[in-house]
Design a protein around this motif. Structure first.
Motif, short mmCIF file in Angstrom:
data_model
loop_
_atom_site.label_atom_id
_atom_site.label_comp_id
_atom_site.label_asym_id
_atom_site.label_seq_id
_atom_site.Cartn_x
_atom_site.Cartn_y
_atom_site.Cartn_z
N TYR A 76 0.86 -1.18 0.00
CA TYR A 76 0.00 0.00 0.00
C TYR A 76 0.90 1.23 0.00
N ALA A 77 0.55 2.21 -0.80
CA ALA A 77 1.29 3.48 -0.84
C ALA A 77 0.62 4.46 0.11
N ARG A 81 -4.36 8.12 -1.99
CA ARG A 81 -5.65 8.17 -1.29
C ARG A 81 -6.49 6.92 -1.55
N VAL A 82 -6.32 6.29 -2.70
CA VAL A 82 -7.07 5.07 -3.00
C VAL A 82 -6.56 3.91 -2.15
N CYS A 83 -5.25 3.79 -1.99
CA CYS A 83 -4.68 2.76 -1.12
C CYS A 83 -5.18 2.94 0.31
N VAL A 84 -5.11 4.17 0.79
CA VAL A 84 -5.55 4.48 2.16
C VAL A 84 -7.03 4.12 2.33
N HIS A 110 -5.96 -2.76 -7.27
CA HIS A 110 -5.46 -1.39 -7.28
C HIS A 110 -3.94 -1.36 -7.08
N ARG A 111 -3.46 -2.10 -6.08
CA ARG A 111 -2.02 -2.14 -5.82
C ARG A 111 -1.25 -2.67 -7.02
N HIS A 123 -4.14 7.57 -9.16
CA HIS A 123 -4.67 8.52 -8.17
C HIS A 123 -3.70 8.88 -7.06
N LEU A 124 -2.42 8.94 -7.38
CA LEU A 124 -1.47 9.43 -6.40
C LEU A 124 -1.45 10.95 -6.49
#
Length: 125
Positions: A76-77, A81-84, A110-111, A123-124
Motif C-alpha cells: 500500500y502506498a 488516497r485510493v490505497c488508504v 489497485h495495488r 490517483h497518487l
C-alpha cells in the motif's frame, strides 16, 4: 518470448509510465496483457469483437497480477488516497465482522496497477 524492446511495448522516454518490474516480463500472460494495454491493435480479437479500451485492458492485467502474482504486489502506498481508502474499508469490514474478500480483492487489483500505470492514473497526489 519477444522482450518488447523493439516494438514500442516499453514506455518511451519522457512518458510518465513506469517501467514495469522485471518479474512481469518473465510471465507470458503479464507480457501479453501489458502489450494489449499499451497497443490494443496487438490483441488478436475474435471476429467482430471490439478492441478493449485502455482502462479495460488495465483492469484485466491488474486482475491477473492480483490473482497470480500476490507475492510480487506492491505494498500500500501511504501517499495514495485510493490505497488508504482500501485499507480503511478492509479494516472497517473486518471490525464489523463482514467478509473482506471483495475489499481485499479490489485493493490487490489497485495495488497491482501501481506496478505498471502512471501515478497520475492510479490517483497518487
Amino acid at each position: 518470448m519477444d522482450d518488447g524492446m523493439d516494438d514500442g511495448v516499453l514506455p518511451g522516454d519522457g512518458q510518465d509510465w513506469p517501467l514495469p518490474p522485471a518479474w512481469m516480463w518473465g510471465c507470458e500472460d503479464c507480457f501479453r496483457l501489458y502489450r494489449e494495454m499499451k497497443h490494443p491493435a496487438a490483441r488478436d480479437p475474435l471476429p467482430g469483437a471490439a478492441v478493449p479500451a485502455e482502462g479495460e485492458a488495465q483492469l484485466r492485467l491488474a486482475r491477473h497480477i492480483a490473482a497470480e502474482h500476490r507475492a510480487e504486489l506492491p505494498g500500500y502506498a501511504a501517499t495514495c488516497r485510493v490505497c488508504v481508502d482500501h485499507q480503511a474499508r478492509t479494516a472497517r469490514d473486518r471490525a464489523m465482522g463482514r467478509s473482506t474478500l471483495t475489499t481485499e480483492q479490489l485493493a490487490r487489483e489497485h495495488r497491482a496497477r501501481h506496478a505498471f500505470v502512471p501515478d497520475s492514473t492510479v490517483h497518487l497526489p
